[in-house]
Design a protein around this motif. Structure first.
Motif, PDB file in Angstrom:
ATOM      1  N   HIS A  11      32.276 -19.388 -28.873  1.00  0.00           N
ATOM      2  CA  HIS A  11      30.880 -19.614 -29.312  1.00  0.00           C
ATOM      3  C   HIS A  11      30.012 -20.293 -28.212  1.00  0.00           C
ATOM      4  O   HIS A  11      28.772 -19.744 -28.267  1.00  0.00           O
ATOM      5  N   ASN A  12      30.498 -20.730 -27.166  1.00  0.00           N
ATOM      6  CA  ASN A  12      29.734 -21.237 -25.969  1.00  0.00           C
ATOM      7  C   ASN A  12      29.040 -19.976 -25.338  1.00  0.00           C
ATOM      8  O   ASN A  12      27.824 -19.807 -24.860  1.00  0.00           O
ATOM      9  N   GLU A  13      29.844 -18.964 -25.252  1.00  0.00           N
ATOM     10  CA  GLU A  13      29.714 -17.679 -24.594  1.00  0.00           C
ATOM     11  C   GLU A  13      28.560 -17.015 -25.350  1.00  0.00           C
ATOM     12  O   GLU A  13      27.589 -16.600 -24.648  1.00  0.00           O
ATOM     13  N   GLY A  14      28.414 -17.132 -26.850  1.00  0.00           N
ATOM     14  CA  GLY A  14      27.447 -16.699 -27.662  1.00  0.00           C
ATOM     15  C   GLY A  14      26.149 -17.361 -27.127  1.00  0.00           C
ATOM     16  O   GLY A  14      25.070 -16.722 -26.893  1.00  0.00           O
ATOM     17  N   LEU A  15      26.181 -18.687 -26.982  1.00  0.00           N
ATOM     18  CA  LEU A  15      25.006 -19.428 -26.231  1.00  0.00           C
ATOM     19  C   LEU A  15      24.347 -18.998 -25.053  1.00  0.00           C
ATOM     20  O   LEU A  15      23.209 -18.845 -24.990  1.00  0.00           O
ATOM     21  N   ARG A  16      25.378 -18.573 -24.137  1.00  0.00           N
ATOM     22  CA  ARG A  16      24.925 -18.094 -23.052  1.00  0.00           C
ATOM     23  C   ARG A  16      24.200 -16.784 -23.083  1.00  0.00           C
ATOM     24  O   ARG A  16      23.118 -16.599 -22.428  1.00  0.00           O
ATOM     25  N   LYS A  17      24.602 -15.913 -24.088  1.00  0.00           N
ATOM     26  CA  LYS A  17      23.892 -14.539 -24.067  1.00  0.00           C
ATOM     27  C   LYS A  17      22.391 -14.813 -24.664  1.00  0.00           C
ATOM     28  O   LYS A  17      21.484 -14.226 -24.241  1.00  0.00           O
ATOM     29  N   LEU A  18      22.451 -16.030 -25.438  1.00  0.00           N
ATOM     30  CA  LEU A  18      20.964 -16.185 -26.082  1.00  0.00           C
ATOM     31  C   LEU A  18      20.105 -16.823 -24.852  1.00  0.00           C
ATOM     32  O   LEU A  18      18.758 -16.291 -24.836  1.00  0.00           O
ATOM     33  N   LEU A  19      20.506 -17.280 -24.136  1.00  0.00           N
ATOM     34  CA  LEU A  19      19.820 -18.034 -22.823  1.00  0.00           C
ATOM     35  C   LEU A  19      19.460 -16.809 -22.003  1.00  0.00           C
ATOM     36  O   LEU A  19      18.507 -16.914 -21.486  1.00  0.00           O
ATOM     37  N   LEU A  20      20.237 -16.152 -21.818  1.00  0.00           N
ATOM     38  CA  LEU A  20      19.958 -14.812 -21.008  1.00  0.00           C
ATOM     39  C   LEU A  20      18.997 -14.052 -21.584  1.00  0.00           C
ATOM     40  O   LEU A  20      18.404 -13.562 -20.805  1.00  0.00           O
ATOM     41  N   LYS A  21      18.804 -13.964 -22.989  1.00  0.00           N
ATOM     42  CA  LYS A  21      17.681 -13.399 -23.443  1.00  0.00           C
ATOM     43  C   LYS A  21      16.385 -14.326 -23.482  1.00  0.00           C
ATOM     44  O   LYS A  21      15.424 -13.918 -24.470  1.00  0.00           O
ATOM     45  N   ARG A  22      16.268 -15.216 -22.746  1.00  0.00           N
ATOM     46  CA  ARG A  22      15.193 -16.155 -22.807  1.00  0.00           C
ATOM     47  C   ARG A  22      15.063 -16.925 -24.441  1.00  0.00           C
ATOM     48  O   ARG A  22      13.642 -17.250 -24.550  1.00  0.00           O
ATOM     49  N   VAL A  23      16.052 -17.008 -25.042  1.00  0.00           N
ATOM     50  CA  VAL A  23      15.762 -17.814 -26.111  1.00  0.00           C
ATOM     51  C   VAL A  23      15.941 -19.336 -25.975  1.00  0.00           C
ATOM     52  O   VAL A  23      16.815 -19.802 -24.839  1.00  0.00           O
ATOM     53  N   MET A  24      14.953 -20.212 -26.439  1.00  0.00           N
ATOM     54  CA  MET A  24      15.072 -21.520 -26.120  1.00  0.00           C
ATOM     55  C   MET A  24      15.758 -22.337 -26.875  1.00  0.00           C
ATOM     56  O   MET A  24      15.479 -22.713 -28.050  1.00  0.00           O
ATOM     57  N   LEU A  25      16.751 -22.761 -26.337  1.00  0.00           N
ATOM     58  CA  LEU A  25      17.777 -23.559 -26.924  1.00  0.00           C
ATOM     59  C   LEU A  25      17.741 -25.006 -26.805  1.00  0.00           C
ATOM     60  O   LEU A  25      17.193 -25.278 -25.751  1.00  0.00           O
ATOM     61  N   GLN A  26      17.803 -25.860 -27.873  1.00  0.00           N
ATOM     62  CA  GLN A  26      17.644 -27.421 -27.414  1.00  0.00           C
ATOM     63  C   GLN A  26      18.375 -28.160 -28.435  1.00  0.00           C
ATOM     64  O   GLN A  26      18.314 -28.201 -29.833  1.00  0.00           O
ATOM     65  N   PRO A  27      19.354 -28.789 -28.065  1.00  0.00           N
ATOM     66  CA  PRO A  27      20.107 -29.664 -29.012  1.00  0.00           C
ATOM     67  C   PRO A  27      19.100 -30.948 -29.354  1.00  0.00           C
ATOM     68  O   PRO A  27      18.190 -31.421 -28.666  1.00  0.00           O
ATOM     69  N   VAL A  28      19.287 -31.283 -30.511  1.00  0.00           N
ATOM     70  CA  VAL A  28      18.508 -32.169 -31.220  1.00  0.00           C
ATOM     71  C   VAL A  28      19.166 -33.660 -30.878  1.00  0.00           C
ATOM     72  O   VAL A  28      20.111 -34.238 -31.594  1.00  0.00           O
ATOM     73  N   THR A  29      18.633 -34.393 -29.761  1.00  0.00           N
ATOM     74  CA  THR A  29      19.549 -35.453 -29.285  1.00  0.00           C
ATOM     75  C   THR A  29      18.205 -36.786 -28.885  1.00  0.00           C
ATOM     76  O   THR A  29      17.430 -36.224 -28.323  1.00  0.00           O
ATOM     77  N   GLY A  30      18.436 -37.819 -29.337  1.00  0.00           N
ATOM     78  CA  GLY A  30      17.209 -38.611 -28.831  1.00  0.00           C
ATOM     79  C   GLY A  30      16.476 -38.966 -29.963  1.00  0.00           C
ATOM     80  O   GLY A  30      15.910 -38.005 -30.539  1.00  0.00           O
ATOM     81  N   LYS A  31      15.482 -40.046 -29.866  1.00  0.00           N
ATOM     82  CA  LYS A  31      14.585 -40.538 -30.712  1.00  0.00           C
ATOM     83  C   LYS A  31      13.573 -39.720 -30.700  1.00  0.00           C
ATOM     84  O   LYS A  31      12.894 -39.122 -32.198  1.00  0.00           O
ATOM     85  N   GLU A  32      12.837 -39.179 -29.857  1.00  0.00           N
ATOM     86  CA  GLU A  32      11.899 -38.295 -29.814  1.00  0.00           C
ATOM     87  C   GLU A  32      12.297 -36.787 -30.681  1.00  0.00           C
ATOM     88  O   GLU A  32      11.265 -36.382 -31.302  1.00  0.00           O
ATOM     89  N   LYS A  33      13.337 -36.101 -30.377  1.00  0.00           N
ATOM     90  CA  LYS A  33      13.519 -35.102 -30.849  1.00  0.00           C
ATOM     91  C   LYS A  33      13.763 -35.325 -32.252  1.00  0.00           C
ATOM     92  O   LYS A  33      13.353 -34.171 -33.028  1.00  0.00           O
ATOM     93  N   TRP A  34      14.450 -36.476 -32.605  1.00  0.00           N
ATOM     94  CA  TRP A  34      14.700 -36.679 -33.980  1.00  0.00           C
ATOM     95  C   TRP A  34      13.361 -36.635 -34.683  1.00  0.00           C
ATOM     96  O   TRP A  34      13.209 -36.438 -35.990  1.00  0.00           O
ATOM     97  N   GLU A  35      12.512 -37.497 -34.150  1.00  0.00           N
ATOM     98  CA  GLU A  35      11.088 -37.757 -34.744  1.00  0.00           C
ATOM     99  C   GLU A  35      10.341 -36.268 -34.926  1.00  0.00           C
ATOM    100  O   GLU A  35       9.758 -35.800 -36.364  1.00  0.00           O
ATOM    101  N   ASN A  36      10.644 -35.474 -33.997  1.00  0.00           N
ATOM    102  CA  ASN A  36       9.964 -34.136 -34.050  1.00  0.00           C
ATOM    103  C   ASN A  36      10.555 -33.301 -35.161  1.00  0.00           C
ATOM    104  O   ASN A  36       9.850 -32.493 -35.985  1.00  0.00           O
ATOM    105  N   PHE A  37      11.751 -33.430 -35.401  1.00  0.00           N
ATOM    106  CA  PHE A  37      12.502 -32.586 -36.648  1.00  0.00           C
ATOM    107  C   PHE A  37      11.982 -33.026 -37.909  1.00  0.00           C
ATOM    108  O   PHE A  37      11.897 -32.567 -38.655  1.00  0.00           O
ATOM    109  N   LEU A  38      12.085 -34.764 -38.052  1.00  0.00           N
ATOM    110  CA  LEU A  38      11.736 -35.226 -39.181  1.00  0.00           C
ATOM    111  C   LEU A  38       9.963 -34.898 -39.600  1.00  0.00           C
ATOM    112  O   LEU A  38       9.902 -34.694 -40.832  1.00  0.00           O
ATOM    113  N   SER A  39       9.331 -34.574 -38.651  1.00  0.00           N
ATOM    114  CA  SER A  39       7.916 -34.279 -38.878  1.00  0.00           C
ATOM    115  C   SER A  39       8.082 -32.756 -39.217  1.00  0.00           C
ATOM    116  O   SER A  39       7.288 -32.381 -40.249  1.00  0.00           O
ATOM    117  N   ALA A  40       8.591 -31.882 -38.932  1.00  0.00           N
ATOM    118  CA  ALA A  40       8.915 -30.447 -39.224  1.00  0.00           C
ATOM    119  C   ALA A  40       9.432 -30.499 -40.635  1.00  0.00           C
ATOM    120  O   ALA A  40       9.076 -29.561 -41.396  1.00  0.00           O
TER     121      ALA A  40
END
Length: 231
Positions: A162-191
């Motif tokens: 499954h990590n290899e799948g994420l590598r393939k997405l990154l190679l296609k310039r998909v913007m991947l971002q784990p939701v970690t930390g207060k700021e990213k959680w605030e962004n999620f909650l607003s969304a």
């Protein structure tokens, strides 16, 4: 709600409230258990995904509120359901315009894509490129999906599939971002439609000591995957 293209449609849905319930937020998005122990940590089998389908850049809809739609997938993988919705949106746009199409999608999803879903997204991006369609996707995920699961490749090596799948997405310039930390959680909650003044209870769930500890590991794992592609 996905792909709203009119101010009237958007206005009708302004007071829908949070798309993800407090219980689903705790059990699916902000899960604080360790990986690899499904029985003890009660990992949910369903995936919850909310997404924002952006507007064609050739149309001016700056005054239309950014609306999020939700896909809950207990059987069919949520990413596949979303790709089908996006394909329908692209076909509808082709009927209205002869210009090249630019589709932007932002996603918040409770699990990172599995290898098969990553392949489906990669194939869809390649299809869009062949058909004069630019497809930009940003994917925010709050938990890794079975990152420890390995398969033997053609060279006889055990590879985290499954990590290899994420590598393939990154190679296609998909913007991947784990939701970690207060700021990213605030962004999620607003969304997710949670007003700032009502985010405290959910932020407290997302900042448990167990969750904070695991987010450190998640960031390190993602950095390792990212560096394997771009360094």
């Amino acid at each position: 709600m996905a792909g709203l293209t009119g101010l009237e449609d958007a206005t009708e849905n302004l007071n829908i409230g949070p798309l993800v319930s407090l219980n689903d937020f705790k059990e699916c998005f902000a899960h604080d258990g360790k990986y690899g122990d499904n029985a003890q940590n009660k990992w949910k089998s369903k995936t919850i995904l909310i997404y924002k389908l952006g507007d064609n850049p050739f149309r001016k809809l700056e005054n239309v509120p950014n609306m999020f739609g939700q896909v809950v997938s207990p059987g069919k993988h949520a990413e596949i359901v979303l790709i089908e919705k996006i394909q329908t949106e692209i076909e509808n746009r082709r009927m209205r315009s002869q210009h090249p199409i630019h589709v932007k999608v932002e996603i918040y999803i409770s699990y990172s894509p599995c290898h098969d879903c990553s392949n489906t997204i990669v194939n869809f991006i390649e299809k869009c490129n062949r058909e004069w369609c630019i497809f930009d996707i940003k994917m925010n995920f709050s938990n890794f999906y079975k990152h420890y699961e390995c398969l033997r490749n053609s060279a006889g090596q055990h590879v985290p599939v499954h990590n290899e799948g994420l590598r393939k997405l990154l190679l296609k310039r998909v913007m991947l971002q784990p939701v970690t930390g207060k700021e990213k959680w605030e962004n999620f909650l607003s969304a997710n439609g949670v007003p700032v003044q009502k985010q405290a209870d959910r932020l407290a769930i997302a900042s448990s000591q167990e969750r904070i500890t695991r987010e450190v590991d998640d960031n390190n794992l993602f950095l390792k995957i990212y560096n394997s592609v771009f360094h």
